[in-house]
Design a protein around this motif. Structure first.
Motif, PDB file in Angstrom:
ATOM      1  N   VAL A  46       1.131  -1.570  -0.440  1.00  0.00           N
ATOM      2  CA  VAL A  46      -0.054   0.099   0.172  1.00  0.00           C
ATOM      3  C   VAL A  46       0.865   1.314   0.110  1.00  0.00           C
ATOM      4  CG1 VAL A  46      -2.165   0.930   0.781  1.00  0.00           C
ATOM      5  CG2 VAL A  46      -1.856  -1.210   1.318  1.00  0.00           C
ATOM      6  N   PRO A  47       0.650   2.548  -0.732  1.00  0.00           N
ATOM      7  CA  PRO A  47       1.376   3.730  -0.820  1.00  0.00           C
ATOM      8  C   PRO A  47       1.333   4.005   0.806  1.00  0.00           C
ATOM      9  CG  PRO A  47      -0.005   3.330  -2.239  1.00  0.00           C
ATOM     10  CD  PRO A  47      -0.703   2.580  -1.644  1.00  0.00           C
ATOM     11  N   LYS A  48       1.947   4.336   1.300  1.00  0.00           N
ATOM     12  CA  LYS A  48       2.383   5.389   2.460  1.00  0.00           C
ATOM     13  C   LYS A  48       1.914   6.963   2.312  1.00  0.00           C
ATOM     14  CE  LYS A  48       5.275   5.846   6.566  1.00  0.00           C
ATOM     15  NZ  LYS A  48       6.684   6.043   7.455  1.00  0.00           N
ATOM     16  N   TYR A  49       0.392   7.094   2.727  1.00  0.00           N
ATOM     17  CA  TYR A  49       0.099   7.576   2.622  1.00  0.00           C
ATOM     18  C   TYR A  49       0.399   8.730   3.885  1.00  0.00           C
ATOM     19  CZ  TYR A  49      -2.954   6.004  -1.154  1.00  0.00           C
ATOM     20  OH  TYR A  49      -3.336   5.245  -2.777  1.00  0.00           O
ATOM     21  N   GLY A  50       0.119  10.522   3.336  1.00  0.00           N
ATOM     22  CA  GLY A  50       0.561  11.354   4.834  1.00  0.00           C
ATOM     23  C   GLY A  50      -1.101  10.998   5.843  1.00  0.00           C
ATOM     24  N   THR A  51      -1.964  10.569   5.060  1.00  0.00           N
ATOM     25  CA  THR A  51      -3.370  10.440   5.831  1.00  0.00           C
ATOM     26  C   THR A  51      -3.069   9.453   6.691  1.00  0.00           C
ATOM     27  OG1 THR A  51      -4.390   9.421   4.403  1.00  0.00           O
ATOM     28  CG2 THR A  51      -4.660  11.934   4.257  1.00  0.00           C
ATOM     29  N   ILE A  52      -1.819   8.215   6.992  1.00  0.00           N
ATOM     30  CA  ILE A  52      -2.636   7.284   7.820  1.00  0.00           C
ATOM     31  C   ILE A  52      -1.853   7.517   9.556  1.00  0.00           C
ATOM     32  CG2 ILE A  52      -1.036   4.950   7.996  1.00  0.00           C
ATOM     33  CD1 ILE A  52      -0.827   4.897   4.893  1.00  0.00           C
ATOM     34  N   ALA A  53      -2.408   7.062  10.028  1.00  0.00           N
ATOM     35  CA  ALA A  53      -2.528   7.363  11.647  1.00  0.00           C
ATOM     36  C   ALA A  53      -1.237   7.139  12.095  1.00  0.00           C
ATOM     37  CB  ALA A  53      -3.192   7.011  12.465  1.00  0.00           C
ATOM     38  N   SER A  54      -0.874   7.658  13.048  1.00  0.00           N
ATOM     39  CA  SER A  54       0.150   7.985  13.929  1.00  0.00           C
ATOM     40  C   SER A  54       0.441   6.680  14.463  1.00  0.00           C
ATOM     41  CB  SER A  54       0.895   9.054  15.087  1.00  0.00           C
ATOM     42  OG  SER A  54      -0.250   9.033  15.930  1.00  0.00           O
ATOM     43  N   LEU A  90       3.660  -4.104   3.162  1.00  0.00           N
ATOM     44  CA  LEU A  90       4.767  -3.551   3.025  1.00  0.00           C
ATOM     45  C   LEU A  90       4.414  -1.960   3.092  1.00  0.00           C
ATOM     46  CD1 LEU A  90       7.378  -5.904   1.472  1.00  0.00           C
ATOM     47  CD2 LEU A  90       7.059  -4.580   4.154  1.00  0.00           C
ATOM     48  N   PHE A  91       4.610  -0.719   3.218  1.00  0.00           N
ATOM     49  CA  PHE A  91       4.374   0.624   2.386  1.00  0.00           C
ATOM     50  C   PHE A  91       5.114   1.452   1.844  1.00  0.00           C
ATOM     51  CE2 PHE A  91       1.858  -0.358   7.074  1.00  0.00           C
ATOM     52  CZ  PHE A  91       0.659  -0.092   6.457  1.00  0.00           C
ATOM     53  N   ILE A  92       4.822   1.335   0.704  1.00  0.00           N
ATOM     54  CA  ILE A  92       5.217   1.935  -0.571  1.00  0.00           C
ATOM     55  C   ILE A  92       5.704   3.406  -0.162  1.00  0.00           C
ATOM     56  CG2 ILE A  92       6.540   2.814  -2.935  1.00  0.00           C
ATOM     57  CD1 ILE A  92       5.960  -0.139  -1.994  1.00  0.00           C
ATOM     58  N   ASP A  93       6.919   4.666   0.719  1.00  0.00           N
ATOM     59  CA  ASP A  93       7.071   5.215   0.922  1.00  0.00           C
ATOM     60  C   ASP A  93       8.187   6.067  -0.606  1.00  0.00           C
ATOM     61  OD1 ASP A  93       7.330   8.083   2.160  1.00  0.00           O
ATOM     62  OD2 ASP A  93       9.147   7.068   3.443  1.00  0.00           O
ATOM     63  N   ASN A  94       7.638   7.561  -0.424  1.00  0.00           N
ATOM     64  CA  ASN A  94       7.721   7.914  -1.133  1.00  0.00           C
ATOM     65  C   ASN A  94       6.848   9.483  -1.151  1.00  0.00           C
ATOM     66  OD1 ASN A  94       7.756   9.723  -3.427  1.00  0.00           O
ATOM     67  ND2 ASN A  94       8.968   8.992  -4.339  1.00  0.00           N
TER      68      ASN A  94
END
Length: 758
Positions: A46-54, A90-94
């Protein structure tokens, strides 16, 4: 067949609970867990979105970073790992592409999800140790380029040779169409004629989903009906020709829902919990919802709700057309959602206060309360690949009103007024009048025949929409792509507890004879343990003593012998499956090694009471009148105002069982403390074994009926019926050495002959 597990990489642009905008997030959040339960190893990317909770980002572990070539660019890609419920994410981070406020709707979405697809294929080289991807399962247009990249750029590498691709269409209306200039600038495929040809949808455009349909090894949709609908020009959205050409690899697998999250019996967000067995909570939920939305709190008016995107696809054209008729006809309507039809919904809410309510927002907790509190759920979609709302509604006992299309046709069975079958109300054509008719068919059933309505609600709640069935179908699909991998399912785990009892029973029936002499020599350690079941006997005596009363009045000596035989047969039948295996056998086979442990094992009241009572009867007959002064309370109770003969004592004892069972049981407990019950249990074994042919006639319906009673109230029956024959049997056992059990059976026969002479 290989012992290797099926290892699946599941790529999706969203996955609950991290990010969710629709049904795709629900599927990506639930299906991988079901696949793990079905025996697969699954990694979700999954993309690592900025909206994913801390609460999730703080627990992520950085496992790898590398660069991904995208046209002339080299973009950074990080892999962050998080394991939840056995599924590895696995979060795709960019941050340049994904650190934004919303997943979609940006001018560079074509570039963002081209990067995501390329990063997924590149990440297959950086998976955790021991994980070798067998199936790459891509979902919707956001990941549609992954099969294209895999075939054109990675196919020659040994690591990728075994990777098969599956592409799932969740909504064919969203395909990812962009200008063909990105072929070279972003995709870097302008120099590959085959790729350019299969991606191009017209002279100036390319289509991401079209590329996936051409390059994937298998294609699925989210319902069987939608699978054949999209092969027609009406629903195919321009891709029907490709789907007809590849129909041999196209299949429809119905989605499921998370039955734990959507459960009215445990849902913490609703006003009152309820289930199919107890629907009282649903009425409370309806009243609370009406009050919360400002509607009239009336149980005689059906409440119909919609939880949906307010778009044409969801049938909002039909809703705005027929809503005047529905509201003026006495049906309450509540709508929750956002979209293109917000103003019409506000208009109807203002026009019909107390009858119509509109909440133009997204509120997950309110959606739970609306599913639980409504009577009907409206879903008149123009097209519906699967739909989850109608399944959730049925789970909460809310009957759906749907159009027969896609997954709605596959999940909602129309109500049949003649047979009572069905789970909701349906209509065929995309027509507002037909929709209104379907709504009032439900409303009239609610008003006129509430018993039939309740039965329909029960049908809906009984429908199975769990992911188990869907996961099995996906596993079969994966197996078709990799037939060398055996599909292992953890079914034997459920069957493990069953062989526990036979194992214990087989080890027990050994050496019943030599134990009595050893146990009689050591009565002291057993005093406390024999006294324990005596308290239970005292407590249960008044209730259980009444059961054998009708059978405890024999008129003649043959009647007593028959009763004794029946008691012996019933005890033998009762002890064969349970008491003899767990109580009597344990007390004889294991007492020599561990006497207190054996007593603790035979904790069943039936076994302990029977052993104690038999010992009492043996002592009472063996000592006869000479031990009256020193005998227990049972002997005193039996011999008070009675003749000293055995036959008369038996009559008197059987008649007074119902009134004096409690003292008898108390005395039985004390006698069991003085003398171990092992000798009686051993004698009972030999007696019941030798007298089995004589007691065969007693194993009829009455004997079977008394089997359960013999197991639960053996103490009362032992004192009521078998006093004379069992006493003589135990008398001979007292005179005969305990290590010679064979003569006991002969003594029983002699005792019976003596009884006949009397």
């Amino acid at each position: 067949m290989s012992d290797k597990k099926m290892q699946v990489v599941f790529a999706s642009a969203e996955a609950a609970p991290f990010v969710k905008t629709g049904g795709l997030g629900d599927v990506a959040g639930s299906l991988p867990r079901a696949l793990v339960a079905a025996g697969a190893d699954v990694i979700v990317m999954v993309p690592k979105y900025g909206t994913i909770a801390s609460e999730y980002t703080d627990r992520m572990e950085h496992v790898a970073d590398f660069y991904v070539s995208l046209g002339w660019r080299n973009e950074y890609c990080g892999l962050e790992r998080l394991v939840i419920d056995g599924v590895t994410y696995l979060f795709i981070d960019n941050e340049r592409y994904f650190k934004r406020d919303y997943p979609y709707g940006f001018f560079d979405d074509g570039e963002r999800f081209a990067f995501f697809s390329k990063a997924v294929t590149e990440s297959l080289q950086h998976l955790p140790e021991g994980f070798q991807c067998d199936v790459l399962h891509c979902n919707d247009w956001h990941t549609a380029l992954a099969p294209v990249f895999l075939r054109e750029f990675y196919q020659g590498l040994p690591l990728y040779e075994r990777v098969k691709t599956v592409f799932s269409i969740h909504n064919i209306a969203f395909q990812g169409q962009y200008a063909d200039t990105i072929l070279n600038d972003i995709l870097g495929m302008a120099h590959i004629p085959n790729a350019a040809r299969q991606l191009r949808c017209d002279e100036r455009s390319i289509n991401y989903m079209q590329g996936a349909l051409d390059y994937s090894d298998a294609i699925t949709t989210v319902s069987p009906s939608y699978a054949w609908e999209i092969q027609t020009p009406e629903y195919g959205e321009g891709l029907d020709g490709i789907l007809r050409r590849r129909s041999n690899v196209l299949s429809g697998i119905l989605n499921g829902i998370d039955t734990d999250a959507w459960n009215p019996a445990t849902d913490p967000m609703i006003h009152a919990n309820y289930s199919a067995a107890d629907m009282s909570g649903k009425k409370a939920c309806k009243a609370a919802l009406q009050e919360e939305l400002g509607l009239e709190v009336r149980d005689d008016r059906p409440l119909m709700v919609m939880v949906t995107r307010l778009t044409r696809q969801k049938g909002m054209d039909l809703v705005t057309y027929a809503l005047d008729r529905i509201l003026s006809g006495g049906v309450q309507v509540a709508v929750l959602g956002t979209g293109d039809y917000e103003e019409p919904m506000r208009y109807f809410a203002n026009k019909y206060p107390g009858t119509c309510a509109a909440r133009i927002t997204f509120d997950n907790a309110l959606s739970h309360r609306m599913y639980a509190g409504a009577d009907m759920f409206l879903m008149p979609s123009l097209f519906e690949p699967c739909g989850l709302s109608q399944m959730i509604a049925m789970r909460y006992g809310t009957l759906p009103v749907v159009r027969e299309t896609g997954g709605l046709r596959d999940t909602v069975a129309p109500y049949n007024q003649f047979t009572g079958e069905g789970t909701g109300f349906t209509f065929a054509n995309f027509n507002g009048d037909e929709m209104g008719d379907a709504v009032f068919r439900g409303a009239r059933l609610y008003w006129d025949d509430h018993a039939a309505w309740d039965q329909l609600v029960q049908n809906a709640m009984a429908a199975d929409f769990s992911w188990v069935r869907s996961a099995d179908e996906y596993m079969n699909l994966y197996h078709n792509l990799h037939p060398e991998i055996d599909i292992t399912k953890p079914e034997p785990v459920v069957q493990e507890p069953e062989p526990a009892e036979p194992t214990a029973v087989e080890a027990e029936p050994a050496a019943p004879a030599p134990e009595p002499a050893v146990t009689e020599a050591e009565p002291a350690p057993k005093t406390e343990q024999a006294a324990e079941p005596a308290d239970d006997a005292k407590a249960e005596a008044p209730a259980k003593a009444e059961e054998p009363a009708p059978k405890a009045e024999p008129a003649t000596e043959p009647a007593k012998k028959t009763a004794a035989k029946k008691t012996t047969a019933s005890k033998t039948a009762a002890k064969k499956p349970a008491a003899r295996k767990t109580a009597a056998t344990k007390s004889t086979a294991t007492k020599a090694a561990e006497k207190p442990a054996a007593k603790a094992t035979a904790t069943k009241p039936a076994a302990s009471k029977a052993a104690a009572t038999k010992t009492t009867a043996a002592k009472a007959t063996a000592t006869k009148t000479t031990t009256k002064a020193t005998a227990t309370k049972t002997t005193a109770a039996k011999t008070t105002a009675k003749k000293p003969s055995t036959a008369s004592a038996t009559k008197t004892a059987t008649k007074s069982t119902t009134t004096k069972a409690a003292p008898a049981k108390a005395a039985a407990a004390k006698t069991a403390a003085d003398k171990p019950a092992t000798a009686a249990a051993t004698a009972q074994k030999s007696t019941s074994t030798k007298t089995a042919p004589k007691a065969a006639a007693a194993k009829t319906a009455p004997a079977k009926a008394s089997t359960s009673k013999a197991a639960t109230s053996s103490a009362a029956k032992a004192t009521a019926k078998p006093a004379a024959p069992k006493a003589t049997a135990q008398d001979s056992s007292a005179a005969t050495p305990a290590d010679k059990p064979a003569p006991k059976a002969k003594s029983v026969s002699a005792a019976k002959r003596t009884t006949r002479k009397r």
